[in-house]
Design a protein around this motif. Sequence first.
Motif, short mmCIF file in Angstrom:
data_model
loop_
_atom_site.label_atom_id
_atom_site.label_comp_id
_atom_site.label_asym_id
_atom_site.label_seq_id
_atom_site.Cartn_x
_atom_site.Cartn_y
_atom_site.Cartn_z
N ASP A 196 -3.31 -1.76 8.34
CA ASP A 196 -2.57 -1.39 7.13
C ASP A 196 -1.99 0.02 7.21
N GLY A 209 0.83 -2.99 -5.12
CA GLY A 209 0.36 -1.74 -4.52
C GLY A 209 -0.35 -0.81 -5.49
N LEU A 256 0.84 -1.21 0.00
CA LEU A 256 0.00 0.00 0.00
C LEU A 256 0.87 1.25 0.00
#
Length: 516
Positions: free
Chosen positions: A225, A486, A144
């Motif tokens: 996350d 990502g 991410l």
Amino acid sequence: MIEYLDLIMFAALMVAVLSGFPVSFSIAGVAIGFAYLGWMLGVMDVSLLGALGQRAYGLIGNQVLIAIPVFVLMGAILEKSKIAEDLLDTMGRCFGQLRGGLGISVVLVGTLLAASTGIVGATVVAMGMIALPSMLRAGYNPALSAGIVCTAGTLGQIIPPSTLLIILADVMSNAYQQAQYEQGKFAVEALSVGQFFAAAMLPGLLLVVLYLLYILIRGALRPTDMPPADFGLARPDRHEIVAAIVPPVLLIFAVLGAILGGVATPTEAASVGAVGALLMAGRRIGINPRLILIGAVALVLLGLLAGAYPVRLQRSDNGVLEWVIGAVYALLAIIGLGAVVLALRAAIRTKIIHEAATSTLTMTAMIFATILAAGFFSLVFIGLGGEERVAHLLENLPGGPNGALLFVMLFVFVLGFFLDFVEISVIVLPMVAPSLIIMGHDPIWLGVLLAINLQTSFLTPPFGFSLFYLRAVAPEEITTGHIYRGVVPFIALQAIGILLIWVLPSIATWLPSVLF
């Protein structure tokens, strides 16, 4: 076999570009080879290449494309003076304590850098070196984090001032004029860079909103996350925030405001931006901020007053008032010039100007060499009958105009996996854009859709440039797989943005219709 020579030529171009040989030489080499082959086989009139000199001259004197090296210089000065570092540090400390706050700060900084520098590589590298380690240290998901940095860096392709938009403005304007000629209109209209800058403003901000919503929603659904950054980040005070954010914002308003307000041409506004970037760099490398501020204010006042009340001292009927105003203008010019000279001396002493000039020369040479080679390629492609084939293909696709546009968008998207935006813009779009405009698609709306599509090419594996830039500077714990995974959600967000603009064309057409 001979009747498909144009298609074989296009396939040969793909192979040549993917071979790793310099792009402009690959394009020109394929064009030379197939021009000779077409002449030998008797399927091409080689006298068509007589237009090549005219195309080269037209490129050199193109008033639209002249803005590219000046905008690149402006961005290079801002990059080399490390202004992005101040922005990232300040914004990271502003939002770091929130869940997803570092991701939000990266997107916001990417937006500001996009509107002030427009250089994707510089933005991705800066954020990859500064923000990415902080995100990993705070416990962010590696994939991410890489996706946010890559995507925020590509905003420089859609938010003005953008090299992509300048090239697209030239391509779409030529296509629009060609479409008008083919429709029997000889009093043709042209499109300006300012119209495309205005058209891309709201779509660019729409993409920013989509990115921020995704970060906020993912932070709420999967808090592990994107945890808050709690490793001792001190919140910046008001002075730090103003010092980091206000100068780039003022530069953005000066450049875009001058273009969208009709005060200056893109080239003139780019010159203003380059001077502003030099003053910001001077402040960053040790010149007294008050001297820089006084010089900047003097130049702004000079521009506003001279625009509102121009004075020509060579006229014989000038009175005392005109001479006094002229003296004031001269004083403001001297003050502004003094600040510029101080900043320039400091930039030369610290080698910032040397590095920025080298970067500008390299990028400008690459862009113009590619455009020139693409002009050669398109001449040969037309001579082999490729233009008629493309027009016939688009006209006979199921779904009419929308089917043709969908096909082109998918084709450009797939090419983006392998080719750079410059190659697609100057080779593919001149072939398809006139036919799409003749079918009834608004050229400005069409240009914005294509711009977002081309922006996506920076994110699509295996040859997305943002992925390469980040791979070069990412920490060891970030793998190529992390980077590829990502960017996938953000590619989907790009597609959603294109769909929204397709369904609601006014997102792209409203602002240029109001301003122009």
